[in-house]
Scaffold this active site. Structure first.
Site, short mmCIF file in Angstrom:
data_model
loop_
_atom_site.label_atom_id
_atom_site.label_comp_id
_atom_site.label_asym_id
_atom_site.label_seq_id
_atom_site.Cartn_x
_atom_site.Cartn_y
_atom_site.Cartn_z
NE ARG A 192 49.96 27.40 -0.80
CZ ARG A 192 50.66 27.66 -1.63
NH1 ARG A 192 50.81 28.94 -2.02
NH2 ARG A 192 50.99 26.46 -2.06
CE1 TYR A 242 40.94 37.41 21.26
CE2 TYR A 242 43.13 37.62 20.14
CZ TYR A 242 41.91 36.56 20.86
OH TYR A 242 41.70 35.74 20.53
CG ASP A 247 40.82 43.86 15.78
OD1 ASP A 247 39.20 43.19 15.72
OD2 ASP A 247 40.81 43.50 16.57
CE LYS A 258 37.08 35.65 18.77
NZ LYS A 258 37.71 36.86 18.50
C1 LIG Z 1 39.33 37.30 18.95
C2 LIG Z 1 39.90 38.32 18.14
C3 LIG Z 1 41.05 38.12 17.11
C4 LIG Z 1 41.79 36.98 16.45
O1 LIG Z 1 40.80 36.65 16.10
P1 LIG Z 1 40.70 34.69 15.91
O2 LIG Z 1 40.11 34.28 14.76
O3 LIG Z 1 40.86 33.99 17.63
O4 LIG Z 1 42.39 34.48 15.30
C5 LIG Z 1 41.54 39.39 16.92
N1 LIG Z 1 40.56 40.52 17.66
C6 LIG Z 1 39.58 40.15 18.33
C7 LIG Z 1 38.86 41.86 18.28
C8 LIG Z 1 38.89 39.63 18.48
O5 LIG Z 1 37.69 39.25 19.51
#
Ligand SMILES: *Cc1c(COP(=O)(O)O)cnc(C)c1O
Length: 387
Positions: free
Chosen positions: A46, A98, A169, A194
């Site tokens: 961890r 998101y 983000d 992604k």
């Molecule tokens: C998918 C996504 C998230 C969340 O990420 P996870 O890996 O699904 O927890 C946050 N911000 C954006 C822009 C996303 O597309």
């Protein structure tokens, strides 16, 4: 080292124990100590794991950052950043982001005494007037999801006063097209699920920073709360990220062709893509990004129910949540990714029931255009308006 070289070499030294060229999947929770407290820098997975460390070095390098903490999901990474705040602190966040981030802010963190103001962050006056004496964090997504609006990262950073944090983000743009740290941001967050992993086969997240104090707190949180990725997921993410440059070029090339195709099509009402010169922030996109990415949204003419018919009638665009994989996806944000936002709020923000979002993959563009043509023709001819 340049970008594509970093993606392949940063953190990817041969394994010190065996010489393995590819970083091994250290599938272990613990490490044997030769005497109490005597170990090779690893005590418990961890806290630290060699596969995860290699991924963190790779991702830090891609974002021009010095420090990275990898998490079990993008949401876990976001939660870690928000954990830098204390009860009574205020956050200015984008009103177009998101859906899961909105859910975390509005339904989880607001119960812990954090206050959120959601504004149109493409308008810096709106940001300015949302700031309060207790504002600690600016939470940016750019391009935004799903309307592909842009936020001027450098401009928001110029508003920041000492003690305030700007977090971006960067999931949609990826470091290949946009480096928020070099524009002044304090922290970059990724859903590596992604584009960075890029093959829709793992869930993960990351925070990257050049600020050692913030990075240390994020590292502390990673261990104290424990939302860490397992070594197999760290490995898959690292493998995917090696081809990020190649993939992003093709995603953007295909998306540009599709955006141009949709814009001229009679059945299409509106197209949202920063690479179109009709996009209201095309100039900012050219300045802030080195390419326009693989995400685009559009609305069809006619009743909103048409969007639902369209979404299920394609061959190569799978109807699915998520984005950023090599395969093309279509989604209906109102019913899917943004379902957690109340309908009246969605409509007010432009996420209407007629809106569709495409994650354009790296298939042959001719097949993707054909697929869209057939689906457009099929739904146009459908005389039945379903509700
Ligand atoms: C998918 C996504 C998230 C969340 O990420 P996870 O890996 O699904 O927890 C946050 N911000 C954006 C822009 C996303 O597309």
């Amino acid at each position: 080292m340049r970008f594509a070289t970093r993606a392949i070499h940063a953190g990817q030294d041969p394994d010190p124990a065996t010489g393995a060229t590819i970083v091994p999947i250290y599938q272990t929770s613990t490490y044997t100590q030769s005497a109490v407290g005597q170990h090779k820098g690893f005590d418990y997975s961890r806290t630290v794991n060699p596969t995860r460390l290699a991924l963190e070095a790779q991702l830090a390098a891609l974002e021009d950052g010095a420090y990275c903490s990898a998490f079990a999901s993008g949401m876990a990474a976001t939660a870690a950043i928000l954990n830098l705040l204390s009860a009574g602190d205020h956050v200015v966040a984008s009103d177009d982001m998101y859906g899961g981030t909105y859910r975390l802010f509005s339904r989880v963190l607001s119960r812990y005494g954090l206050d959120f103001t959601y504004v149109d962050m493409s308008n810096s006056n709106a940001i300015h007037s949302a700031v309060r004496p207790n504002t600690k964090l600016y939470w940016l997504e750019t391009p935004t999801n799903p309307l592909l609006k842009l936020v001027d990262i450098a401009k928001v950073c110029a508003l920041r006063t000492p003690g305030q944090i700007v977090a971006v983000d960067n999931t949609f743009a990826t470091p290949f097209f946009q480096r928020p740290l070099s524009l002044g941001a304090d922290i970059v967050m990724h859903s590596t699920t992604k584009y960075i992993c890029g093959h829709s086969d793992s869930i993960g997240g990351a925070t990257i920073s050049n600020n050692s104090e913030l990075a240390e707190l994020l590292k502390f949180h990673q261990n104290a709360v424990g939302g860490v990725p397992g070594p197999m997921d760290a490995y898959l993410t690292m493998r995917g990220a090696k081809t990020l440059a190649l993939r992003m070029r093709k995603h953007a090339e295909n998306a540009q062709v599709i955006a141009r195709f949709l814009v001229t099509h009679d059945e299409v009402e509106r197209v949202y893509y920063p690479g179109l010169d009709t996009h209201p922030q095309h100039e900012l996109a050219k300045r802030q990004m080195s390419g326009f990415g693989g995400m685009l949204s559009f609305t069809l003419r006619g009743p909103a129910s048409r969007a639902l018919d369209f979404a299920k009638s394609m061959k190569y665009f799978s109807l699915a949540e998520s984005l950023g994989g090599v395969e093309s996806l279509v989604c209906h944000p109102g019913r899917m990714t943004h379902g957690a936002i109340p309908k009246e709020d969605r409509d007010a923000r432009g996420v209407t029931d007629g809106l569709l979002r495409l994650s354009v993959g790296i298939e042959d563009i001719e097949d993707l255009i054909e697929d869209l043509q057939i689906a457009l023709a099929r739904t146009a001819q459908d005389p039945v308006v379903r509700h």
